[in-house]
Enzyme design. Structure first.
Site, PDB file in Angstrom:
ATOM      1  N   LYS A 120       1.486  57.131  29.922  1.00 43.01           N
ATOM      2  CA  LYS A 120       0.776  55.965  28.907  1.00 43.01           C
ATOM      3  C   LYS A 120       0.523  54.321  29.028  1.00 43.01           C
ATOM      4  CE  LYS A 120      -0.032  59.034  24.539  1.00 43.01           C
ATOM      5  NZ  LYS A 120       0.700  59.378  23.448  1.00 43.01           N
ATOM      6  N   LYS A 201      -3.178  68.710  30.737  1.00 44.26           N
ATOM      7  CA  LYS A 201      -2.467  68.873  29.020  1.00 44.26           C
ATOM      8  C   LYS A 201      -4.001  68.886  27.573  1.00 44.26           C
ATOM      9  CE  LYS A 201      -0.153  67.109  25.552  1.00 44.26           C
ATOM     10  NZ  LYS A 201       0.956  65.953  24.775  1.00 44.26           N
ATOM     11  N   LYS A 204      -5.267  65.007  21.769  1.00 41.75           N
ATOM     12  CA  LYS A 204      -6.098  64.054  20.785  1.00 41.75           C
ATOM     13  C   LYS A 204      -7.113  63.233  22.081  1.00 41.75           C
ATOM     14  CE  LYS A 204      -2.801  64.250  17.908  1.00 41.75           C
ATOM     15  NZ  LYS A 204      -1.897  63.809  18.246  1.00 41.75           N
TER      16      LYS A 204
HETATM   17  N1  AQP Z   1      -1.515  70.255  24.021  1.00 48.78           N
HETATM   18  C1  AQP Z   1      -0.449  71.220  23.609  1.00 48.78           C
HETATM   19  N2  AQP Z   1       0.006  71.910  24.191  1.00 48.78           N
HETATM   20  C2  AQP Z   1       0.683  72.743  23.432  1.00 48.78           C
HETATM   21  N3  AQP Z   1       1.749  71.992  22.832  1.00 48.78           N
HETATM   22  C3  AQP Z   1       0.801  70.969  22.446  1.00 48.78           C
HETATM   23  N4  AQP Z   1       1.490  69.366  20.922  1.00 48.78           N
HETATM   24  C4  AQP Z   1       0.400  69.305  21.814  1.00 48.78           C
HETATM   25  N5  AQP Z   1      -0.769  69.546  21.892  1.00 48.78           N
HETATM   26  C5  AQP Z   1      -0.692  70.106  23.167  1.00 48.78           C
HETATM   27  C6  AQP Z   1       2.306  69.192  20.271  1.00 48.78           C
HETATM   28  O1  AQP Z   1       1.800  69.511  18.941  1.00 48.78           O
HETATM   29  C7  AQP Z   1       2.255  68.725  18.516  1.00 48.78           C
HETATM   30  C8  AQP Z   1       2.582  66.994  17.662  1.00 48.78           C
HETATM   31  O2  AQP Z   1       1.881  66.267  19.004  1.00 48.78           O
HETATM   32  P1  AQP Z   1       2.016  64.966  18.795  1.00 48.78           P
HETATM   33  O3  AQP Z   1       1.006  64.447  18.316  1.00 48.78           O
HETATM   34  O4  AQP Z   1       3.262  64.342  18.113  1.00 48.78           O
HETATM   35  O5  AQP Z   1       1.572  64.046  20.441  1.00 48.78           O
HETATM   36  P2  AQP Z   1       1.479  64.429  21.077  1.00 48.78           P
HETATM   37  O6  AQP Z   1       2.101  65.952  22.122  1.00 48.78           O
HETATM   38  O7  AQP Z   1       0.529  63.161  22.675  1.00 48.78           O
HETATM   39  O8  AQP Z   1      -0.338  65.155  20.447  1.00 48.78           O
HETATM   40  P3  AQP Z   1      -1.672  64.631  21.558  1.00 48.78           P
HETATM   41  O9  AQP Z   1      -2.576  65.490  21.322  1.00 48.78           O
HETATM   42  O10 AQP Z   1      -1.682  64.742  23.469  1.00 48.78           O
HETATM   43  O11 AQP Z   1      -2.301  63.370  21.179  1.00 48.78           O
HETATM   44  P4  AQP Z   1      -2.325  62.019  21.595  1.00 48.78           P
HETATM   45  O12 AQP Z   1      -3.442  62.387  22.704  1.00 48.78           O
HETATM   46  O13 AQP Z   1      -2.855  60.887  20.822  1.00 48.78           O
HETATM   47  O14 AQP Z   1      -1.379  61.743  22.892  1.00 48.78           O
HETATM   48  C9  AQP Z   1       3.689  68.112  19.681  1.00 48.78           C
HETATM   49  O15 AQP Z   1       4.811  69.555  19.216  1.00 48.78           O
HETATM   50  C10 AQP Z   1       3.092  68.958  21.131  1.00 48.78           C
HETATM   51  O16 AQP Z   1       4.456  69.234  21.728  1.00 48.78           O
END
Ligand code: AQP
Length: 336
Positions: A120, A201, A204
């Site tokens: 990040k 992956k 969001k």
């Molecule tokens: N692609 C994914 N596959 C499986 N699990 C996922 N999680 C997120 N993306 C996937 C799981 O969702 C939970 C919440 O995650 P988070 O919001 O705390 O952070 P993250 O993993 O960084 O989620 P994003 O969607 O990728 O958000 P951004 O882009 O904002 O960083 C966790 O349990 C995560 O494993």
């Protein structure tokens, strides 16, 4: 939580409202919480303080709106507020307080090594200190409730490992107090990949910049159809699970398996000898029907105005537990 449920393993987890929740969040987090809510004592929060680690990317009004949306989706996806605690992280000030204490016991090198920090911060001219100290706040989220298990996607395993290390470091410095939690990872669909690019992956933040990257839990049937029909597939002719030769199709099959609950044999029978077009059509129908049920519950909840009370009650119960932990931590560290 009742005294009867106290014997169950304690599970702590949360999602950052840094964007709209997508099917990856559902498969990797929400659906697991729902599946386990009878067996575990769930403490589920909306990680709005964590969403501030990349300031400027999300506006204040939008953050609040996204946080409310996420809370509504927790309930709409099947989290029962009578069985699980649901609250905004920022409504329980003990998270930030313990986060500070833990950041004082965490060696800088541990934080600098975190993959998420490296990813990040890459290419940014300036990053806030919060992006680096994120894992100490996450450790506080978990340790405040004496969690036994932390359900995470494969990508977040390192965060649970650092929480264990931080707990042990605290115990070494101040006396044995925290229990080290374990990660709880579901094998199937632990990592849902981007629909526009199965090498990354589903996330969001990437979804903010590409409309074909993810499917949001609140997306309309038209959007679902459009995103699935444009999803990246492979040159291999057969429909089968194989991440090496067919990453795109494997990703679509994984999503199908998680939303349908079908076993491998059933999936093989359904798709053997069929075209990618058939797979996409079946997946579109399945997702449209599952998401429509979630969206109906979500809209009813928001219309009824019941969400605010759920969040108030959840925060009060969480604060009672977190307050007790913090009192003990203050005594151990000499600040209280
Ligand atoms: N692609 C994914 N596959 C499986 N699990 C996922 N999680 C997120 N993306 C996937 C799981 O969702 C939970 C919440 O995650 P988070 O919001 O705390 O952070 P993250 O993993 O960084 O989620 P994003 O969607 O990728 O958000 P951004 O882009 O904002 O960083 C966790 O349990 C995560 O494993």
């Amino acid at each position: 939580m009742t005294s009867e449920t106290k014997k169950k393993p304690i599970v702590v987890s949360g999602i950052q409202p840094s964007g709209s929740l997508h099917i990856g969040n559902y498969i990797g987090a929400l659906s697991q919480w729902v599946e386990n809510q009878e067996a575990f004592d769930n403490v589920l929060f909306i990680a709005d303080l964590h969403a501030l680690t990349t300031p400027g990317e999300i506006k204040a009004k939008e953050l609040r709106q996204r946080a409310i949306e996420a809370a509504g989706l927790y309930v709409a996806c099947g989290i029962d507020p009578d069985k699980s605690l649901i609250f905004f992280q920022s409504d329980v000030p003990q998270h930030a307080y313990l986060g500070w204490i833990l950041s004082c016991c965490t060696p800088l090198g541990w934080l600098e090594r975190m993959t998420q920090f490296k990813t990040k911060s890459e290419g940014r001219e300036r990053v806030g200190a919060g992006l680096l100290t994120y894992p100490t706040l996450q450790a506080a989220d978990i340790l405040l409730y004496h969690a036994d298990l932390v359900p995470v996607g494969e990508d977040q395993k390192q965060h649970v490992e650092i929480t264990r290390d931080i707990a042990e470091r605290f115990n070494h410095l101040f006396g044995k107090y925290f229990k080290a939690p374990k990660p709880y990872i579901r094998e199937v669909g632990a990592r849902v990949m981007g629909l526009d690019n199965p090498e990354v992956k589903m996330s969001k933040s990437l979804a903010e910049n590409s409309r074909t990257h993810a499917i949001g839990l609140l997306d309309s049937p038209e959007v679902v159809k459009k995103v699935i029909s444009s999803a990246t597939t492979d040159s291999a002719p057969a429909i089968r699970f194989d991440t090496d030769t067919s990453p795109g199709v494997t990703n679509l099959l994984t999503i199908y398996r998680c939303f349908s609950g079908a076993g491998d044999e059933q999936i093989q029978n359904t798709f053997e000898g069929k075209s990618y077009g058939f797979l996409k059509k079946e997946l579109t129908e399945l997702l449209t029907s599952r998401l429509s049920a979630i969206q109906t519950r979500y809209n009813e909840l928001l219309r009824s105005g019941g969400l605010e009370q759920i969040l108030r009650d959840g925060a009060a119960k969480a604060e009672a537990i977190a307050g007790e932990t913090l009192r003990e931590v203050r005594a151990l560290t000499g600040v209280g």
